[in-house]
Design a protein around this motif. Sequence first.
Motif, mmCIF file in Angstrom:
data_model
loop_
_atom_site.group_PDB
_atom_site.id
_atom_site.type_symbol
_atom_site.label_atom_id
_atom_site.label_comp_id
_atom_site.label_asym_id
_atom_site.label_seq_id
_atom_site.Cartn_x
_atom_site.Cartn_y
_atom_site.Cartn_z
ATOM 1 N N HIS A 163 0.830 -1.203 0.000
ATOM 2 C CA HIS A 163 0.000 0.000 0.000
ATOM 3 C C HIS A 163 0.872 1.263 0.000
ATOM 4 C CE1 HIS A 163 -3.912 1.734 0.412
ATOM 5 N NE2 HIS A 163 -3.455 2.570 1.325
ATOM 6 N N LYS A 164 1.979 1.180 0.705
ATOM 7 C CA LYS A 164 2.849 2.356 0.801
ATOM 8 C C LYS A 164 3.723 2.525 -0.458
ATOM 9 C CE LYS A 164 6.738 4.293 3.293
ATOM 10 N NZ LYS A 164 7.681 4.192 4.386
ATOM 11 N N TRP A 165 4.319 1.428 -0.941
ATOM 12 C CA TRP A 165 5.365 1.563 -1.967
ATOM 13 C C TRP A 165 4.861 1.455 -3.407
ATOM 14 C CZ3 TRP A 165 9.872 3.461 -0.483
ATOM 15 C CH2 TRP A 165 10.234 3.325 0.858
ATOM 16 N N LEU A 166 3.831 0.617 -3.609
ATOM 17 C CA LEU A 166 3.434 0.392 -5.009
ATOM 18 C C LEU A 166 2.887 1.646 -5.703
ATOM 19 C CD1 LEU A 166 2.024 -3.274 -4.925
ATOM 20 C CD2 LEU A 166 4.248 -2.452 -5.728
ATOM 21 N N PRO A 167 2.043 2.448 -5.034
ATOM 22 C CA PRO A 167 1.565 3.660 -5.727
ATOM 23 C C PRO A 167 2.707 4.584 -6.138
ATOM 24 C CG PRO A 167 0.257 3.234 -3.770
ATOM 25 C CD PRO A 167 1.412 2.292 -3.717
ATOM 26 N N LEU A 168 3.749 4.652 -5.313
ATOM 27 C CA LEU A 168 4.903 5.499 -5.665
ATOM 28 C C LEU A 168 5.596 4.948 -6.908
ATOM 29 C CD1 LEU A 168 6.450 5.943 -2.082
ATOM 30 C CD2 LEU A 168 5.041 7.589 -3.337
ATOM 31 N N ALA A 169 5.726 3.608 -6.927
ATOM 32 C CA ALA A 169 6.394 2.976 -8.072
ATOM 33 C C ALA A 169 5.529 3.079 -9.328
ATOM 34 C CB ALA A 169 6.691 1.514 -7.752
ATOM 35 N N TYR A 170 4.225 2.896 -9.172
ATOM 36 C CA TYR A 170 3.326 2.922 -10.336
ATOM 37 C C TYR A 170 3.343 4.282 -11.030
ATOM 38 C CZ TYR A 170 1.221 -1.568 -9.005
ATOM 39 O OH TYR A 170 1.015 -2.893 -8.717
ATOM 40 N N LYS A 171 3.559 5.344 -10.216
ATOM 41 C CA LYS A 171 3.545 6.694 -10.818
ATOM 42 C C LYS A 171 4.955 7.201 -11.111
ATOM 43 C CE LYS A 171 -0.580 7.879 -8.272
ATOM 44 N NZ LYS A 171 -0.775 8.229 -6.868
ATOM 45 N N PHE A 172 5.934 6.342 -10.984
ATOM 46 C CA PHE A 172 7.343 6.725 -11.195
ATOM 47 C C PHE A 172 7.789 7.849 -10.258
ATOM 48 C CE2 PHE A 172 7.844 4.671 -15.537
ATOM 49 C CZ PHE A 172 8.874 3.852 -15.118
ATOM 50 N N GLN A 173 7.179 7.923 -9.065
ATOM 51 C CA GLN A 173 7.694 8.885 -8.084
ATOM 52 C C GLN A 173 8.985 8.354 -7.474
ATOM 53 O OE1 GLN A 173 4.126 9.263 -5.802
ATOM 54 N NE2 GLN A 173 3.377 10.981 -7.019
ATOM 55 N N ILE A 174 9.138 7.034 -7.556
ATOM 56 C CA ILE A 174 10.431 6.424 -7.237
ATOM 57 C C ILE A 174 10.759 5.448 -8.376
ATOM 58 C CG2 ILE A 174 10.139 6.595 -4.728
ATOM 59 C CD1 ILE A 174 9.437 3.616 -4.680
ATOM 60 N N ILE A 175 12.054 5.195 -8.577
ATOM 61 C CA ILE A 175 12.482 4.220 -9.593
ATOM 62 C C ILE A 175 13.264 3.141 -8.870
ATOM 63 C CG2 ILE A 175 13.930 3.845 -11.633
ATOM 64 C CD1 ILE A 175 13.436 6.801 -12.359
ATOM 65 N N GLY A 176 12.887 1.881 -9.112
ATOM 66 C CA GLY A 176 13.513 0.811 -8.336
ATOM 67 C C GLY A 176 14.252 -0.216 -9.175
ATOM 68 N N CYS A 177 15.177 -0.913 -8.506
ATOM 69 C CA CYS A 177 15.881 -2.014 -9.169
ATOM 70 C C CYS A 177 15.964 -3.200 -8.205
ATOM 71 C CB CYS A 177 17.274 -1.571 -9.621
ATOM 72 S SG CYS A 177 18.375 -1.141 -8.277
ATOM 73 N N TYR A 178 16.599 -4.269 -8.665
ATOM 74 C CA TYR A 178 16.653 -5.526 -7.907
ATOM 75 C C TYR A 178 18.113 -5.840 -7.618
ATOM 76 C CZ TYR A 178 15.578 -10.487 -6.928
ATOM 77 O OH TYR A 178 15.416 -11.726 -6.348
ATOM 78 N N ALA A 179 18.549 -5.528 -6.387
ATOM 79 C CA ALA A 179 19.978 -5.623 -6.063
ATOM 80 C C ALA A 179 20.271 -6.881 -5.258
ATOM 81 C CB ALA A 179 20.423 -4.373 -5.313
ATOM 82 N N GLN A 180 20.529 -7.953 -5.976
ATOM 83 C CA GLN A 180 20.812 -9.229 -5.323
ATOM 84 C C GLN A 180 22.273 -9.635 -5.511
ATOM 85 O OE1 GLN A 180 17.824 -12.529 -5.607
ATOM 86 N NE2 GLN A 180 19.497 -13.633 -6.588
ATOM 87 N N THR A 181 22.690 -9.751 -6.783
ATOM 88 C CA THR A 181 24.031 -10.268 -7.093
ATOM 89 C C THR A 181 25.136 -9.364 -6.537
ATOM 90 O OG1 THR A 181 23.105 -11.171 -9.102
ATOM 91 C CG2 THR A 181 25.498 -11.017 -9.012
ATOM 92 N N GLU A 182 26.205 -10.008 -6.094
ATOM 93 C CA GLU A 182 27.371 -9.264 -5.596
ATOM 94 C C GLU A 182 28.610 -9.624 -6.416
ATOM 95 O OE1 GLU A 182 27.435 -10.305 -1.425
ATOM 96 O OE2 GLU A 182 25.602 -9.159 -1.029
ATOM 97 N N LEU A 183 29.661 -8.854 -6.198
ATOM 98 C CA LEU A 183 30.912 -9.098 -6.913
ATOM 99 C C LEU A 183 31.379 -10.547 -6.698
ATOM 100 C CD1 LEU A 183 32.972 -7.546 -8.605
ATOM 101 C CD2 LEU A 183 34.047 -6.769 -6.507
ATOM 102 N N GLY A 184 31.225 -11.047 -5.492
ATOM 103 C CA GLY A 184 31.737 -12.387 -5.160
ATOM 104 C C GLY A 184 30.761 -13.521 -5.377
#
Length: 710
Positions: A163-184
């Motif tokens: 409820h808090k984050w999706l409306p922001l993402a849907y309207k591009f008020q925030i831009i998100g990525c998926y940060a899983q992989t690391e150098l190692g």
Amino acid sequence: MWRGGSNTRTCKRRFFSSPTRSRHHRPPYICRLHSRGSQHLKAMAEVDHLAAERATARFDVEEMKVAWAGSRHAVHVADRMARLVASDPVFRKDNRTMLSRKELFKDTLRKAAHAWKRIVELRLTEEEADLLRQYVDQPGYVDLHWGMFVPAIKGQGTEEQQHKWLPLAYKFQIIGCYAQTELGHGSNVQGLETTATFDPKTDEFVIHSPTLTSSKWWPGGLGKASTHAVVYARLITEGKDYGIHGFIVQLRSLEDHSPLPGVTLGDIGGKFGSGAYNSMDNGVLRFDHVRIPRDQMLMRLSQVTREGKYVHSNVPKQLLYGTMVYVRQSIVADASKALSRAVCIAVRYSAVRKQFGSQDGGPETQVLNYKTQQSRLFPLLASAYAFRFVGDWLNWLYTDVTQKLEAKDFSTLQEAHACTAGLKAVTTSVTADAIEECRKLCGGHGYLNSSGLPELFAVYVPACTYEGDNVVLLLQVARILMKTVSQLASGKQPVGTMAYMGKVQYLMQCKSAVSSAEDWLNPDAIQEAFEARALRMAVNCAQNISQAASQEEAAGFYERSPDLLEAAVAHIQLIIVTKFIEKVHQEIPGHGVKEQLQALCNVYALYILHKHLGDFLATGCITPRQGALANEQLGKLYAQVRPNAVALVDAFNYTDHYLGSVLGRYDGDVYPALYEEAWKDPLNETVVPEGYHEYLRPLIKQQQLKLSRL
Ligand SMILES: CCCCCCCCCCCCCCCCC/C=C/C(=O)SCCNC(=O)CCNC(=O)[C@H](O)C(C)(C)COP(=O)(O)OP(=O)(O)OC[C@H]1O[C@@H](n2cnc3c(N)ncnc32)[C@H](O)[C@@H]1OP(=O)(O)O
Ligand SMILES: Cc1cc2nc3c(=O)[nH]c(=O)nc-3n(C[C@H](O)[C@H](O)[C@H](O)COP(=O)(O)OP(=O)(O)OC[C@H]3O[C@@H](n4cnc5c(N)ncnc54)[C@H](O)[C@@H]3O)c2cc1C
């Protein structure tokens, strides 16, 4: 016809012999066309060099478009969105391989912003917007924003968090990525090192990168665009490490885009090929004790209380991997798109291209008529259709599993994992190899950027690595196969795509009844041979692992992993063949459409059988004679496909803009396009190249001087 060789040669000679041409001249051939007026150009453009090919099609292409797209509605929407993109100059992409990295990235930002503007202005639906993004055809941060950031919050966030984050993402008020992989660590998710330590004093998590190898490395959209990330880190509370969990972390200021305190981030550098995936800002990210509120831990699967107590909901912990399962499923659908693009280019060009065979001044042979060209190309055409249908089925399976999960039924989780991982691995590996094969099928011209194939290959090939390295994923399938085989003895009936293993008594000893080439057209004969091959390979592996009596099971698995990979591939190929057979059993409207799909299904199955003949023979599923009969039938099927080949690629319904290939043009008018394209290269902006006076002239003069002294 324009192809009067002498004219072209004259123009070329004159052009190259004139050292004083101004910048931005047009080549003489083009000038000649222009001097004849736009009328002439228009007439040229209207010539359909593939009309004769289209006339030989024995089926209704419009209905095949429906079969390919899935519904009449899907054809209509895709058509509208493709044309919307193709007609908009902002979405131009023919100059992409000539842009510098910075220009390319800015171009990507511009296209993404313009796409969003159009989506809002035209009030496009989610389906339309997704298609628009696909037809813009330029990897960028939006792919990860919509494709992973939003799904991660949906899948792992609580209702309040959504409820808090999706409306922001849907309207591009925030831009998100998926940060899983690391150098190692990338493949080994449990080996990630980033920490999220709960501090009960402040009710916050402290996100930290304790080592160089813990730096996040690769996430798309992270390098330059994202303001937020879902970061995967080891959760530590009350002094205990609870393993990997997801956290929403703000990375950049929403005012001026500068990194927040404690955050170090940037782009990881140029990647394979020109244009291609370089439009994406894959990034590096380090945290120095960055604090986030406790409620930014994604808490749907497990929670940390105000006091710091770790609570795990009564659900399988693998649900944490749900976003990857979702994307793997969408990657299978993407494979059929990439493969069909390459095949469309190669089929059309092979129908236009002529080499050898002219008799008494008659026309030369279209290279598509060579049996070798057909035996290399038609299996790829059949694979494009096969991947399309198995992709549709996988999408259904994914939706079904998701609904079951909502109802706390986890029984099909393993099936979803095995199918998404295995199909992602097989379809991406085949597609990457097939794009390269299509390049070779187009001869020298396939190596030009203007053919579209080099960039398609470069942009596609990382699909074999991202969302799980293909070998690592196939070993996951193999593990599940071994588990299933070991449970057979206890009488447990396998389900879903493993159900055929329940026929173990029969499949281990059955002999194929095929006695003529035509017998291989019987889907039951194909199905049985593929089931027997897959099961016998899996059982052989299981026996070999258990016979290594001195070893632990894990060590046996490790020793036998090359064979296990092949067993996993056999199982996945069986799924693809089965889903294709099921598709052609359905009612399919349109004159001749079902017959064509039937032929392609047989091509796909018999090609795999021919290619992996060793497996079928070694496991005793078929005899060498039956193998030869399959190959004989394959040759007959190629002859059946030949008159329909161009129409079968027309059914993909791709615009010239989306194909992005002078060789794959709908009208087949390849040569003027190739010729014109060459002059657009920045190297041709001047006749005498930059560097001539510095390097070429002194060299030539020096040599001349030496010679004159002799
Ligand atoms: C305008 C808007 C329009 C809308 C646009 C919409 C956009 C949509 C576009 C989508 C486009 C997407 C673009 C894609 C771009 C690509 C970007 C790339 C991203 C990434 O690469 S993200 C990182 C991906 N990383 C990986 O894939 C890592 C691979 N490794 C793993 O998955 C795991 O480490 C592992 C599976 C190899 C091993 O896991 P682990 O160590 O935990 O465990 P085990 O092997 O011991 O397995 C334990 C048991 O768990 C089961 N298992 C494993 N995985 C799963 C799973 N995923 N699901 C269910 N079960 C799973 C195993 O089978 C084991 O089971 P057992 O019963 O205990 O044996
Ligand atoms: C273009 C691109 C975009 C990406 N986008 C993202 C993103 O948005 N977010 C993100 O988090 N990550 C992203 N990644 C990272 C990606 O998910 C990983 O690179 C991928 O999962 C492979 O992991 P790795 O790099 O650790 O490969 P490694 O595991 O190091 O693979 C190296 C070699 O080791 C082999 N190998 C590894 N483990 C085993 C094993 N158990 N048995 C046998 N062989 C093994 C592999 O087959 C391979 O040949 C992206 C990567 C690329 C290339």
